[in-house]
Design a protein around this motif. Structure first.
Motif, mmCIF file in Angstrom:
data_model
loop_
_atom_site.group_PDB
_atom_site.id
_atom_site.type_symbol
_atom_site.label_atom_id
_atom_site.label_comp_id
_atom_site.label_asym_id
_atom_site.label_seq_id
_atom_site.Cartn_x
_atom_site.Cartn_y
_atom_site.Cartn_z
ATOM 1 N N GLU A 205 -4.963 -10.129 46.126
ATOM 2 C CA GLU A 205 -5.113 -9.059 44.718
ATOM 3 C C GLU A 205 -5.145 -9.992 43.840
ATOM 4 O OE1 GLU A 205 -2.664 -6.062 45.741
ATOM 5 O OE2 GLU A 205 -3.830 -5.542 47.571
ATOM 6 N N LYS A 206 -4.857 -11.176 43.757
ATOM 7 C CA LYS A 206 -4.874 -11.977 42.577
ATOM 8 C C LYS A 206 -5.934 -13.130 42.651
ATOM 9 C CE LYS A 206 0.089 -11.611 41.414
ATOM 10 N NZ LYS A 206 1.211 -12.102 41.658
ATOM 11 N N THR A 207 -6.682 -13.141 43.969
ATOM 12 C CA THR A 207 -7.618 -14.194 43.749
ATOM 13 C C THR A 207 -9.047 -13.603 43.560
ATOM 14 O OG1 THR A 207 -6.440 -15.292 45.926
ATOM 15 C CG2 THR A 207 -8.799 -15.997 45.314
ATOM 16 N N LYS A 208 -9.457 -14.339 42.463
ATOM 17 C CA LYS A 208 -10.878 -13.556 42.035
ATOM 18 C C LYS A 208 -12.089 -14.408 42.691
ATOM 19 C CE LYS A 208 -8.840 -13.519 37.303
ATOM 20 N NZ LYS A 208 -8.377 -14.666 36.534
ATOM 21 N N VAL A 209 -13.097 -13.305 42.852
ATOM 22 C CA VAL A 209 -14.280 -13.775 43.450
ATOM 23 C C VAL A 209 -15.610 -13.482 42.489
ATOM 24 C CG1 VAL A 209 -15.709 -13.676 45.596
ATOM 25 C CG2 VAL A 209 -13.099 -13.461 45.692
ATOM 26 N N LYS A 210 -16.371 -14.357 42.543
ATOM 27 C CA LYS A 210 -17.689 -14.067 41.871
ATOM 28 C C LYS A 210 -18.780 -14.473 42.958
ATOM 29 C CE LYS A 210 -18.385 -14.999 37.413
ATOM 30 N NZ LYS A 210 -18.854 -15.711 36.093
ATOM 31 N N ILE A 211 -19.750 -13.568 43.275
ATOM 32 C CA ILE A 211 -20.781 -13.909 44.123
ATOM 33 C C ILE A 211 -22.254 -13.743 43.266
ATOM 34 C CG2 ILE A 211 -21.851 -13.161 46.363
ATOM 35 C CD1 ILE A 211 -19.339 -12.012 47.514
ATOM 36 N N ILE A 212 -22.900 -14.823 43.571
ATOM 37 C CA ILE A 212 -24.169 -15.026 42.718
ATOM 38 C C ILE A 212 -25.431 -15.336 43.664
ATOM 39 C CG2 ILE A 212 -25.653 -16.486 41.152
ATOM 40 C CD1 ILE A 212 -22.698 -17.366 39.890
ATOM 41 N N ALA A 213 -26.187 -14.467 43.420
ATOM 42 C CA ALA A 213 -27.447 -14.550 44.392
ATOM 43 C C ALA A 213 -28.456 -15.519 43.500
ATOM 44 C CB ALA A 213 -28.386 -13.483 44.810
ATOM 45 N N ASP A 214 -29.008 -16.534 43.955
ATOM 46 C CA ASP A 214 -29.985 -17.392 43.256
ATOM 47 C C ASP A 214 -31.162 -17.866 44.067
ATOM 48 O OD1 ASP A 214 -31.189 -19.497 41.796
ATOM 49 O OD2 ASP A 214 -29.389 -20.585 41.576
ATOM 50 N N PRO A 215 -32.379 -17.248 43.901
ATOM 51 C CA PRO A 215 -33.430 -17.555 44.779
ATOM 52 C C PRO A 215 -34.119 -19.091 44.555
ATOM 53 C CG PRO A 215 -33.934 -16.112 42.718
ATOM 54 C CD PRO A 215 -32.479 -16.366 42.719
ATOM 55 N N ASN A 216 -33.333 -19.754 43.670
ATOM 56 C CA ASN A 216 -33.856 -20.906 43.206
ATOM 57 C C ASN A 216 -32.874 -22.300 44.059
ATOM 58 O OD1 ASN A 216 -36.066 -20.144 41.618
ATOM 59 N ND2 ASN A 216 -34.716 -19.989 40.239
ATOM 60 N N THR A 217 -32.011 -21.724 44.722
ATOM 61 C CA THR A 217 -30.959 -22.589 45.360
ATOM 62 C C THR A 217 -31.188 -22.632 46.996
ATOM 63 O OG1 THR A 217 -28.654 -23.325 45.728
ATOM 64 C CG2 THR A 217 -29.254 -21.064 45.929
ATOM 65 N N ASP A 218 -31.214 -24.078 47.150
ATOM 66 C CA ASP A 218 -31.062 -24.071 48.826
ATOM 67 C C ASP A 218 -29.826 -24.430 49.578
ATOM 68 O OD1 ASP A 218 -30.762 -26.690 47.910
ATOM 69 O OD2 ASP A 218 -32.307 -27.697 49.001
ATOM 70 N N LYS A 219 -28.793 -24.076 48.629
ATOM 71 C CA LYS A 219 -27.346 -24.466 49.224
ATOM 72 C C LYS A 219 -26.392 -23.108 49.199
ATOM 73 C CE LYS A 219 -27.522 -29.218 47.788
ATOM 74 N NZ LYS A 219 -28.427 -29.151 46.658
ATOM 75 N N ASN A 220 -25.520 -23.242 50.024
ATOM 76 C CA ASN A 220 -24.325 -22.240 49.833
ATOM 77 C C ASN A 220 -23.185 -23.139 49.033
ATOM 78 O OD1 ASN A 220 -25.702 -20.341 51.498
ATOM 79 N ND2 ASN A 220 -24.479 -21.088 53.364
#
Ligand SMILES: NC(=O)C1=CN([C@@H]2O[C@H](COP(=O)(O)OP(=O)(O)OC[C@H]3O[C@@H](n4cnc5c(N)ncnc54)[C@H](OP(=O)(O)O)[C@@H]3O)[C@@H](O)[C@H]2O)C=CC1
Ligand SMILES: O=C([O-])CC(=O)C(=O)O
Length: 272
Positions: A205-220
């Motif tokens: 409940e204190k660990t922040k998460v941001k998730i980004i979708a990027d069509p130009n990346t070939d990596k995770n």
């Protein structure tokens, strides 16, 4: 030689089984199970030393194995973990997000003590957990930003109620910001790493998460920032996705293999 039961015969399970079969992990794979009979059969076909395919996940641990390796899903963790420990077998979990449910965590933690068995959580698709564990009492903020190609996020529960259409994303787009607890439930096959961070550090409940979708990346890519009285740590891990399952990074598979190799070897142990 340790005997291994494998729960999940997908991208990760297959590579773990092949690592045992080739001798990289000094163990015998004795039993496997996957909800998909086709996937278990396909996996067994690839192996020289053929394990038995059992009829349900509980039969993995009622057989004489030393450890059950879960590489299936959070549902599989919820369904099978307790019986593994009750059957006095160790357990390795990859779908770590399931452990952010406190009741499950507490039941499994108590069962480890009651049955004197251990649950192993490999570092998976990230690095730096050794450092986070060491400084956790001095940690004031912890965050992870994960960037994946839209195809690596397909099928997540999040999209059942969101207006975001992954097929229409044509530039780097933030699709989720919140805490780890919510993230692992909305993206159960994408962000188990946030559960690992939470459990190593200051909780979900204190660990922040941001998730980004990027069509130009070939990596995770996983970018982690930790700050507190100890100072500051940042880690960026640019993973190539697995060729079969783009949600899963190659590092996650190699981390599972290394953790199991360590468990099966009498060896010098390096790192925290
Ligand atoms: N800790 C970490 O850092 C990481 C964790 N992971 C997690 O590891 C797990 C394995 O990943 P991966 O191999 O790439 O995934 P895959 O989808 O390639 O394989 C999972 C397999 O398990 C099967 N399965 C799902 N639920 C159950 C169940 N309840 N009982 C039996 N079999 C089941 C699936 O069948 P079907 O396809 O029919 O559902 C599939 O064959 C996933 O949960 C993934 O999210 C992945 C990357 C990093
Ligand atoms: O493999 C990755 O990059 C991360 C992942 O899927 C997860 O944490 O569930």
């Amino acid at each position: 030689m340790k005997r291994v039961g494998l729960l999940g015969c997908g991208a990760m399970g297959t590579q773990i089984a092949l690592a045992i079969d080739s001798g990289k992990i000094p163990a015998t794979l004795t039993h496997v199970y996957d909800d998909s009979k086709e996937k278990s059969a396909l996996l067994v076909e690839k192996l020289i030393n053929k394990p038995e395919i059992v009829e349900n996940s509980h039969l993995l641990s009622s057989n004489p194995v030393d450890i059950v390796v879960e590489a299936a899903s959070q549902d599989a963790v919820r369904d099978a973990s307790l019986s593994v420990l009750q059957n006095k077998k160790d357990l390795m979990i990859m779908s770590v997000g399931a452990l952010l449910d406190e009741s499950i965590y507490d039941i499994l933690s108590d069962a480890c003590k009651d049955f004197k068995k251990t649950i192993y959580l490999p570092s998976g698709a990230i690095a730096g957990l050794d450092g986070i564990k060491s400084i956790k009492d001095e940690l004031e903020s912890l965050s992870i930003t994960t960037t994946k190609h839209p195809r690596s996020l397909k099928g997540a529960k999040f999209f059942e109620t969101s207006d975001i259409n992954l097929d229409e994303i044509n530039s780097s787009t933030v699709i989720f910001q919140g805490m780890a607890k919510e993230a692992v439930s909305l993206f159960p096959a994408n962000i188990n790493v946030a559960a690992l961070l939470s459990l190593s550090g200051i909780g979900s409940e204190k660990t922040k998460v941001k998730i980004i979708a990027d069509p130009n990346t070939d990596k995770n890519t996983h970018h982690i920032e930790a700050e507190g009285k100890f100072g500051k740590m940042t880690f960026t891990i640019e993973n190539y996705p697995d060729t079969i399952n783009p949600k899963t990074s190659r590092l996650a598979i190699l981390s599972a293999i290394e953790t199991l190799r360590k468990y099966c070897s009498d060896d010098i142990q390096i790192g925290t």
